[in-house]
Design an enzyme around this catalytic site. Structure first.
Site, PDB file in Angstrom:
ATOM      1  N   HIS A 163      25.000  21.283  -9.841  1.00 16.36           N
ATOM      2  CA  HIS A 163      25.831  20.209  -9.257  1.00 16.36           C
ATOM      3  C   HIS A 163      25.390  18.814  -9.703  1.00 16.36           C
ATOM      4  CE1 HIS A 163      27.886  23.107  -6.839  1.00 16.36           C
ATOM      5  NE2 HIS A 163      26.830  23.403  -6.100  1.00 16.36           N
ATOM      6  N   ASP A 197      27.492  31.021 -10.104  1.00 20.25           N
ATOM      7  CA  ASP A 197      27.176  30.613  -8.732  1.00 20.25           C
ATOM      8  C   ASP A 197      28.485  30.592  -7.922  1.00 20.25           C
ATOM      9  OD1 ASP A 197      24.827  28.919  -7.168  1.00 20.25           O
ATOM     10  OD2 ASP A 197      26.836  28.209  -6.622  1.00 20.25           O
ATOM     11  N   HIS A 199      29.543  28.330  -6.075  1.00 21.10           N
ATOM     12  CA  HIS A 199      30.138  26.991  -6.111  1.00 21.10           C
ATOM     13  C   HIS A 199      30.415  26.560  -7.562  1.00 21.10           C
ATOM     14  CE1 HIS A 199      27.512  27.184  -2.480  1.00 21.10           C
ATOM     15  NE2 HIS A 199      28.591  26.670  -1.902  1.00 21.10           N
ATOM     16  N   ASP A 286      24.751  33.297  -4.431  1.00 19.13           N
ATOM     17  CA  ASP A 286      25.447  33.011  -3.165  1.00 19.13           C
ATOM     18  C   ASP A 286      26.836  33.648  -3.146  1.00 19.13           C
ATOM     19  OD1 ASP A 286      25.953  31.168  -5.182  1.00 19.13           O
ATOM     20  OD2 ASP A 286      25.531  29.398  -3.955  1.00 19.13           O
TER      21      ASP A 286
HETATM   22  C1  SP5 Z   1      23.237  25.113  -5.857  1.00 16.94           C
HETATM   23  C2  SP5 Z   1      24.140  25.383  -4.689  1.00 16.94           C
HETATM   24  O1  SP5 Z   1      24.467  26.540  -4.421  1.00 16.94           O
HETATM   25  N1  SP5 Z   1      24.520  24.346  -3.927  1.00 16.94           N
HETATM   26  C3  SP5 Z   1      25.382  24.498  -2.827  1.00 16.94           C
HETATM   27  C4  SP5 Z   1      25.529  23.266  -1.991  1.00 16.94           C
HETATM   28  C5  SP5 Z   1      26.407  23.517  -0.804  1.00 16.94           C
HETATM   29  N2  SP5 Z   1      26.404  22.439   0.117  1.00 16.94           N
HETATM   30  C6  SP5 Z   1      26.913  22.747   1.432  1.00 16.94           C
HETATM   31  C7  SP5 Z   1      28.355  22.562   1.548  1.00 16.94           C
HETATM   32  C8  SP5 Z   1      28.952  22.834   2.919  1.00 16.94           C
HETATM   33  C9  SP5 Z   1      29.347  24.281   3.077  1.00 16.94           C
HETATM   34  N3  SP5 Z   1      30.087  24.575   4.262  1.00 16.94           N
HETATM   35  C10 SP5 Z   1      30.039  25.993   4.561  1.00 16.94           C
HETATM   36  C11 SP5 Z   1      30.371  26.295   5.979  1.00 16.94           C
HETATM   37  C12 SP5 Z   1      29.778  27.651   6.350  1.00 16.94           C
HETATM   38  N4  SP5 Z   1      30.084  27.977   7.691  1.00 16.94           N
HETATM   39 ZN    ZN Z   2      26.032  27.708  -4.946  1.00 17.17          ZN
END
Ligand code: SP5
Ligand code: ZN
Length: 343
Positions: A163, A197, A199, A286
């Protein structure tokens, strides 16, 4: 198989992150993730666990701006020196985030934080920079093995990187390990980044968006519904010389094995057509069925399948750990993926 680890990762351990509705929750991207991975790696004698080599700052500055790297290096110290408020152990979170317009007038500490930190899951602590550097060096070490003739090498990166943009920290990421490694490899031939990943790999997308010598592909949860929200859509395909050299595969929440593998096959077809000299995998776990941040339904077995499918391309591949927050299975999932190259 050589597996490199960042020697200073433990120095970065934020106590919390700021989640939806302002909740302070335990920082998901914790050193326990790394410990679990290392334990699993040590159980397989065909892995050779090695400390990252030091590549200096130069390969990092070829991806990130000097201003940004300097910011990561100095902001915490400067904050303390300025005697600004900070509750014990809290770390630095931005309170402002200027979109598009970055004023040249605001040189204050808060302006610097807001300029370079995109969200509330990438706090800066005393040794964040040192940990991030060592993570980048582990990815570079794995990349270097490929130029020495290895077909596969891995890095147990922590903190993750995909990211992080040219000048932005976000989503647990500070330096874009995968992009730094891919850019370093691009001196030796064409490179494909394959980001699995959960994301979208928005940092890597930004970094290589106008380049044709590094193909970037990301499979991830649809950003209409999931972090990073603003990037990772299917119609983002690169620009200028890089037009046609970026591909996003947004997948629906709850995506299972069948649908995932269908997209993965298409992604591999694109890699094949591109015929890179090297592949760099941004390997997040993830997508696992029990992940607290993800919704996909992949099992450990699926990671073996994904590894085997990449291995069949017979292209030297380095694998960098990205996300994965169901800690009890993180190490075994990483190992299952890597063992595809050994069996
Ligand atoms: C490297 C990586 O995997 N970074 C991920 C960053 C995610 N940040 C959190 C975003 C908010 C996610 N909301 C999920 C709600 C679950 N109940
Ligand atoms: Zn991720």
């Amino acid at each position: 198989m050589k597996v490199f680890f960042p020697t200073d990762q433990h120095l970065h351990h934020p106590p919390f992150e700021i989640f939806e509705f302002g909740q302070h929750i335990q920082y998901y991207e914790s050193p326990n993730r790394f410990d679990n991975v290392i334990t699993a790696i040590k159980e397989e004698c065909r892995f050779e666990l090695l400390p990252a080599e030091n590549f200096g700052i130069e390969p990092i500055l070829r991806v990130h701006s000097p201003e940004y790297v300097n910011f990561l290096r100095t902001i915490y110290r400067d904050w303390l020196l300025a005697d600004e408020d900070m509750p014990d152990g809290s770390g630095l979170y931005p309170t402002t985030r200027p979109h598009h317009i970055v004023s040249t007038k605001g040189k204050g500490l808060s302006a610097r934080l807001g300029t370079y930190v995109t969200d509330l899951s990438a706090p800066i602590h005393e040794n964040t920079y040192i940990a991030a550097l060592s993570s980048a060096h582990s990815a570079l070490s794995a990349a270097k093995s490929l130029t020495e003739g290895a077909l596969i090498a891995a890095a147990a990166c922590r903190p993750p990187g995909h990211h992080a943009g040219k000048q932005s920290a976000a989503g647990y990421c500070y330096l874009n390990n995968t992009s730094i490694a891919a850019n370093w490899l691009s001196k030796f031939g064409k490179v494909a980044i394959l980001d699995i990943d959960y994301h979208a790999g928005n940092g890597s997308q930004e970094i290589f968006y106008d380049r044709a010598d590094v193909l970037t592909i990301s499979l991830h949860a649809d950003p209409s519904e999931e972090y990073p929200y603003y990037q990772g859509f299917a119609d983002e395909t690169g620009q200028g010389a890089g037009e046609g050299f970026h591909h996003n595969f947004p997948l629906p929440k709850g995506c299972g094995k069948e649908e995932y593998l269908e997209a993965f096959e298409k992604a591999l077809e694109l890699v094949k057509q591109y015929a890179p000299a090297y592949i760099v995998v941004a390997a997040g776990f993830d997508t696992y069925k029990s992940d607290p941040l993800g919704t996909f339904q992949l099992s450990g077995k699926t990671y073996s399948t994904l590894g085997k499918m990449i291995k069949e391309l017979d292209i030297p591949t380095s694998v960098n750990l990205e996300g994965g927050y169901y800690i009890p299975k993180l190490g075994t999932n990483f190992v299952k993926f890597l063992k595809s190259w050994l069996d």
